[in-house]
Motif scaffolding. Structure first.
Motif, PDB file in Angstrom:
ATOM      1  N   LEU A 653       0.928  -1.049   0.109  1.00 34.18           N
ATOM      2  CA  LEU A 653      -0.117   0.109   0.025  1.00 34.18           C
ATOM      3  C   LEU A 653       0.885   1.400   0.078  1.00 34.18           C
ATOM      4  CD1 LEU A 653      -2.611   1.449   0.424  1.00 34.18           C
ATOM      5  CD2 LEU A 653      -2.300   1.252   3.027  1.00 34.18           C
ATOM      6  N   LYS A 654       0.668   1.952  -0.762  1.00 31.17           N
ATOM      7  CA  LYS A 654       1.426   3.260  -0.879  1.00 31.17           C
ATOM      8  C   LYS A 654       0.532   4.481  -0.936  1.00 31.17           C
ATOM      9  CE  LYS A 654       5.509   3.497  -2.717  1.00 31.17           C
ATOM     10  NZ  LYS A 654       6.567   3.694  -3.878  1.00 31.17           N
ATOM     11  N   THR A 711       4.506   3.829   3.202  1.00 31.20           N
ATOM     12  CA  THR A 711       4.472   2.670   2.186  1.00 31.20           C
ATOM     13  C   THR A 711       4.263   1.583   3.313  1.00 31.20           C
ATOM     14  OG1 THR A 711       5.999   3.604   0.535  1.00 31.20           O
ATOM     15  CG2 THR A 711       5.705   1.120   0.482  1.00 31.20           C
TER      16      THR A 711
END
Length: 748
Positions: A653-654, A711
């Motif tokens: 996930l960013k 992140t």
């Protein structure tokens, strides 16, 4: 051209008479001869004088060869095992052979593999033809009683393929329609169905469950290829190899929320699992003593969870929601089998037997120790009476809480050999006490109108629980360990058995003494429902073998989420479905082919996605969203509903965002039914995530009032955070709602 009915002898069993009695001699002679065919019926040769009659004790495929010897020609070649019985017409004695005479029956057609649909489990019989059936979206049913089944099939097809389907009554049907016809489906039984797929797809079954299973198969057939409205034309005859296709979940030591449990049951039912066995009381795992079902009669049963868990009161299934779970399950063809385990693994019962409520019902303490009931001579009646009193709360009255047909009564691991001296009894005495207990509980549960299920303790050679006290065979004996149960004893005494062999079918996450997962590719080649470990194997389809049930135990607290757990359950469901419905591996099947079917079809079921499967783009992206233009609500908050509930691990996930220094402690970044991601802290914010009673924290301060990049990387074991591409830090357990903290951390 249709083939003529023909049988061929394949294999005769090795059988030696157990003694010199006339009937044993006759049986030994009977199994040395193949039957012949007269019309469509098997004929057995006469043995010796006419006092002996040969009949079928059972067959491995009753849909092809019935107990009466009648053959219904299959669509494709079938090998069928015939289990023979010899009856003495003079004495009335009978003798049966536990090994089968194997014959091959010629199929009606030679196109069994032509365009065979990929399904889980595999279709039992298939005859392919050219061309495709193009679905109109309409399902026609010829009787009002089929309306619910028709609507369920609409749900299956619509939810699984995206093609909108609708149901309406009628007698005929037009090209492209699916037509449901209620009729005896040529001996296919209560769970079987047939489908003739040409211009119209005509489905025949005799029960609603048969139609449900047909709908699940058709939905899978439609889901393949470029057009989800089309499937290959052909003929299907489909039915189970075994009546029991089960999974067991240790909800006692691992709290699985009722909503998620409902979703797992739907998923299992779609793949033709027909039993979900719930282990409701035990110790260890997340809590030392747990009884997961609400008790008003003995509140002390629930006290172990309520008093030791942060959110304990909400970790007990209420009676109303448990009843609804059972009713919901039946809509998907699944029977919930509740287990109240005793006389061991029952610390909550021991405590409850010492409560005021127990005294008011006339009971003394039934505890032998902190987790076992006292079955010794003078204490036996009190302990048995109390165990029955606990069960009474759920099985008595006009509308009992347990509304299925079965009740699992436990009976495993009472007083180990190392404990005998402590309690002043011998191994032989222990064995007789346990046999007496099993018999008493079987008869009691039967008297209440339920079929008892228990962990098989029928043994020999002085082992637990070998002995002389008779144990009623009016029950289903779940064979879990060959140390505790001798399958040969079960066969001799005519006990119906379920294969739950622990070396094959147990999963216990976080320990070393059992498997942590099932390797379904390996097991497809090495295990069948009639195989009990490496040391014992029954002939396929034995009349006393009801089927197979896997088990997932949570002996250790390992911090798993529901999604972590489902990854393990999914493999069990796939294996049990394939091997207990379709049966033994055929020559055209391979392990790779099975795994390919699982990858294609098993990510989710119609109306259920417990694995939180998300379809990704070619580059692996699941979600790519710009939040900058989202309007604020009346409270000034900006919220967006994402297209997925949860993304299961592994993932990355960013996010680019600007977090205000005015952000309040506990402010949520993401949230949903599976968990929450939020900020913790007053002056210095840190990122936390919480799911299933466990909260984790990244011990890294999150900068505020500036644009940053966060992140998060999550693998199968842990989660890691990086801010502005700095070094990653690992999430640490921050809070635990349970009595026992996990020894290892699983993050997702």
């Amino acid at each position: 051209m249709k083939n003529q009915l023909k049988i061929t002898g394949i294999a005769l069993p090795e059988y030696s008479a157990k003694n010199n009695s006339p009937i044993e001699t006759a049986l030994a002679a009977a199994v040395r001869e193949y039957p012949s065919l007269s019309g469509d019926r098997l004929v057995f040769k006469k043995i010796g004088d006419r006092r002996f009659e040969i009949s079928l004790y059972g067959t491995s495929n009753p849909a092809v060869v019935g107990r009466d010897g009648l053959i219904r020609q299959p669509l494709e070649d079938m090998t069928v095992g015939l289990f023979l019985r010899v009856s003495d017409t003079v004495t009335g004695d009978t003798a049966e052979c536990d090994n089968s005479v194997k014959i091959k029956i010629k199929g009606a057609y030679d196109s069994a593999q032509y365009r065979r649909p990929k399904t889980v489990p595999s279709i039992r019989e298939w005859c392919g033809s050219s061309g495709d059936f193009a679905f109109s979206g309409k399902i026609i049913y010829n009787m009002p009683s089929l309306r619910d089944a028709a609507e369920r099939i609409c749900l299956f097809i619509s939810a699984y393929t995206g093609v909108q389907a609708f149901a309406e009554p009628g007698d005929g049907g037009c090209s492209g329609d699916i037509v449901l016809v209620s009729a005896k489906a040529a001996g296919l039984g209560a769970e079987g169905y047939s489908a003739d797929i040409s211009d119209i797809c005509r489905v025949t079954a005799e029960t609603e469950k048969g139609f449900l299973y047909a709908g699940a198969t058709l939905a899978q057939c439609f889901s393949q290829g470029d057009n989800s409205r089309k499937m290959p034309r052909g003929i299907i005859r489909d039915y189970p190899e075994y009546p029991v296709r089960g999974i067991m979940i240790d909800t006692a030591r691992y709290y699985m929320g009722i909503d998620y449990l409902n979703e797992v049951v739907k998923y299992a039912g779609f793949f033709k699992i027909n039993r979900v066995h719930l282990h409701l009381n035990d110790g260890a795992g997340e809590t030392e003593n747990s009884f997961r079902l609400q008790s008003e009669k003995y509140p002390a049963l629930n006290r172990g969870i309520i008093e030791t868990c942060v959110n304990g009161g909400n970790m007990i299934y209420t009676k109303n929601e448990f009843v609804q779970l059972q009713k919901n399950a039946l809509e998907y063809g699944v029977e919930i089998v509740p287990e109240i385990d005793a006389p061991s693994h029952c610390g909550t019962m021991c405590m409850a037997s010492e409560s005021e409520q127990a005294k008011n019902f006339g009971f003394k303490s039934a505890a032998l120790n902190s987790w076992q009931l006292d079955l010794r001579n003078n204490a036996f009646d009190n302990a048995v009476g109390f165990a029955q009193s606990v069960m009474d709360e759920y099985i008595s009255g006009d509308e009992p809480i347990f509304c299925g047909k079965r009740l699992h009564i436990g009976t495993d691991e009472w007083v180990k050999d190392s404990e005998l001296e402590t309690y002043g009894i011998t191994a032989a005495e222990r064995n007789e006490m346990m046999r007496r207990y099993m018999d008493a509980m079987i008869r009691y549960v039967n008297s209440k109108g339920y079929i008892p299920v228990l962990w098989n303790g029928m043994n020999s050679g002085g082992k637990q629980y070998d002995g002389n006290t008779p144990v009623s065979c009016e029950a289903e004996f779940q064979t879990w360990s060959l140390v505790f149960s001798d399958v040969n004893v079960a066969l001799e005494k005519k006990y119906h058995i379920i294969n739950s062999n622990d070396s094959d079918l147990y999963i216990v996450p976080g320990v070393t003494y059992y498997k942590n997962d099932l390797d379904i590719k390996e097991m497809f080649d090495t295990w069948e429902a009639n195989k009990f470990g490496d040391s014992f194997e029954l002939d396929e389809g034995h009349p006393l073998l009801l089927g197979a049930e896997s088990a997932i135990w949570l002996d250790a607290s390992c911090g798993s989420s529901h999604i972590d757990l489902f990854k393990l359950l999914k493999n069990q469901i796939m294996l049990i479905a394939e091997k207990s419905w379709f049966g033994g591996k055929k020559s055209w099947q391979t392990a790779d082919e099975f795994v390919d079917r699982v990858k294609l079809l098993a990510n989710y079921a119609a109306g259920a996605n417990p694995g939180r499967y998300c379809k990704a783009a070619a580059d692996g992206t699941v979600i790519c969203t710009d939040f900058s233009n989202i309007a604020a609500d009346s409270s000034g908050n900006r919220k967006i509903k994402l297209p997925v509930k949860t993304v299961a691990n592994p993932f990355t996930l960013k996010i680019r965002l600007n977090i205000s220094s005015a952000t309040e402690n506990g402010a949520e970044l993401f949230g949903g039914e599976d968990g929450s991601v939020y900020f913790e802290g007053e002056k210095q914010l840190k990122l936390c995530f919480s799911r299933k009673g466990y909260t984790y924290i990244f011990n890294q301060t999150i900068p505020t009032d500036e644009i940053i990049t966060i992140t998060v990387v999550c693998d199968e074991k842990a989660a890691y955070l990086s801010v502005n591409n700095a070094d990653f830090c690992k999430a640490e357990l921050y809070k635990c709602d349970y009595e026992y903290k996990p020894k290892s951390i699983h993050g997702n």
